[in-house]
Design a protein around this motif. Sequence first.
Motif: not given
Length: 933
Positions: A667-668, A801, A804, A821
């Motif tokens: 995700y990051d 954020e 997510r 995402y």
Amino acid sequence: MLGAVARKLFGSANERRIRSYQPRVKAINALEPEVAALSDEALKARTADFKKQLAEGKTLDDILEPAFATVREAAKRVLGQRHFDVQLIGGMILHEGKIAEMKTGEGKTLVATAPVYLNALAGRGVHVVTVNDYLAKRDAEWMGKVYGFLGLSTGIIVHGLDDAERKAAYECDVTYATNNELGFDYLRDNMKYRPEDMVQRDHVFAIVDEVDSILVDEARTPLIISGPLDDRSEFYNTIDSYIPALDKSDYEVDEKQRTVTLTEAGMEKLEQRLRTAGELKGESLYDVENVSVVHHVNQALRAHKLFQRDKDYIVRNGEVVIIDEFTGRMMPGRRYSEGLHQALEAKEHVAIQPENQTLASITFQNYFRMYDKLAGMTGTALTEADEFMDIYGLEVLEVPTNKPLARIDDHDEVYRSQVEKYRAIITLIEDCKKRGQPVLVGTTSIEKSEQLADMLREAGWEAHDFSDPNAFAALYSGDDGATKKKVFAILNARYHEQEAFIVSQAGVPGAVTIATNMAGRGTDIQLGGNADMRIRQEIADLDGDERDKSPQAAQIREQVSRLKDKALAAGGLFVLGTERHESRRIDNQLRGRSGRQGDPGHSKFFLSLEDDLMRIFGSDRLEGMLTKLGLKENEAIVHPWINKALEKAQQKVEARNFDIRKNLLKYDDVMNDQRKVIFEQRLDLMRDEHVEDTVGDMRHQVIDDLVGKHIPENAYPEQWDVDGLHEAVNHVLTLDLPVRDWAKEEGIADEEVKERIKRAADEWMAAKVAKWGPDVMRYVEKSVLLQSLDHLWREHLVMLEHLRQVVGLRGYAQRDPLNEYKAEGFALFEGMVASLREAVTAQLMRVEIVPPSAEESQLPYMEAHHVDPTTGEDELASQSLSATATLASGNTAVVEAAARDPKNPATWGKVGRNELCPCGSGKKYKHCHGQYA
């Protein structure tokens, strides 16, 4: 079986790799007589010669042997230490960008000097990364003597330096720094407005000490810089006003999971209200543009339906104060994150405090992957070898010890209850005390350390304050002083400098030291104690050379030598583990404290069926089996099968934790790709003296978008939205153009309309340039561009954020949340870029020049955050990173400690909850003046 035979014949893969370094070690050893014969000046002159060779086209590998031989000789002359052959091998592994696993006490700090010197010769800077400020200072001052002798400069980056000091430290050939400071400096650099204000250079080569701690343990949570948002009280109150109107059919509450979700009827009802209030973008509440609204609606729902006043929180003096669910105590100063606390404040109709917004964030994984070459060293990395290779591309090689390992590792002892286990532990501690054997007791948490300390107190032991060197000297200076008094030291990885001294003396005969896993890490435990650290502590009033030459120093060295003989005779350091950690690596770290440099030692772990890890693999069945076998109270089971079963349980937990970290990183990585684009673009803009072409292209793109939106392709003029276009041009460009008249012209097309609007906009901007001068306008254009980019990027981070947090629900619809995402994150990014073009164009078309003030170039108030993944506590305790002294609201000043009057709280300003209280009590602020009366 064939594999075992092959290993016996040819050695393991690791052994074969280590053997491949032997020819270079022999070449370095062959140079030793020649280098040793050089004068100090001639040895120093080799640095300039190496740099010249590199400039003429040689590579670092070409000069490795003579450079390593030079460092070894310099260390002999300056430190009185000579690199062992295995240390040279470790240095070569680091130079190649790999991880060297070397046992505790093998001299990793010295190992790093050879590859650091070699790589620093290239002149682009080398970073040596440590886990805390104390180690950064210690290692820089200690090893900096070698670099300084050879003509290289050394810098240190620790908390509290200003930008000028940081820049000077980064300009040095070698820079020692903590991982947190490096990450925060990178983030802050990408918030500066001029390239000359940035402090870091390129990310070329970094050696990470305690690499497993930094790149695995601390990498579970990102570094975050936050700052206060604008006042959004109306928004929270608006959302809050809709919640009481919902009935029970509009939402579903799951009290067990502590979740609440809207039903379809509830969504439709809220959508209608939000659309009427103008808070909704697009058609649906769940359009990607509304992800932030959805997030705050969910928080308001939670505040009303899950959180109860006087149970979860109380309202006191106009503030919402959290109540700890375990202790029932109030926790003033603590606030729920992600807008939940603001939702509670809106619910209770008290003043809404500004929400903190993420200004910038990065994970350690993505920060350290920026380096061209990354290396690491630690005593324990092999168990995480897969993770190091998968995430960082780092291979782990185990370096053999200089002397054979003589430590005895006993099988674990398993008891039925924790009470029985602790009873056995205290019995063993008492036994070691009688024999004069030093004991290091390892615990998994501060709470467990305190629990054991309380039991020792009940058994007649005394916790001693070792922060005063005189107190230590009085207790341990006599040859049998330690064995007579029943005292222990307790450490919890909070006060690094003080703990380094205590840990260094944990090898004194009869010493009992209780430590959490990270306490005093980076400091060797030498049998008999560390003479150098004792001399520095006990003869603090003299300078370095005078200290070493004083008679008192000679006495201390002689005393330590006698104490070492006693400790050796008693069997060396006994490492006692109070339970197994969920990671084998942490257990190995504890074991590795004993048996340094061929010393004897002993290690044993005590477990109970009530321990966390034992519960994981079915203690109920095991307890039943042990009872049937007739296991009585205070009896333990000791068997290698238990060890194997535990190891398998640990492997499962490690694999699960690795999967969690890997998933978080996926995700990051989505945000990281966008971060790199924004930061690179921002740097290009800062370096460009003239951005008028960029601004002009943005303006023309905005006009193309406006015309394309109101004039469909291949449409007749009567189908054009002429009124909408006229209004949009007036709103965005502040130009009142005769668009309606143009639409009536014969044969007019959309391209002609675009050109006329562009011409009018360009003329408007040209008039501003003529009025204010090109230099002023260039400055204004760059300032507007950078500030708009920063503002939209921060909003984008909040949106990502929030996205997510809600995207996981897509899994219920059989859609991959990560792919969702990625897709929606990209759509949000494209929307941000379009918003940037429009915002910059609109501002520049309206801009009026006023004399710049000094405040405009300052960074906003910023706070540093890095949550400890094991405790959930923010280890930086809202540490200020700001160039300014006050919050945007102007009511919370950050005051230097020297400016605080202990007797006048009005002078203290903002005090971190984990700082020592300015009143001088010695307690943390949260336990002293920071708590409610």
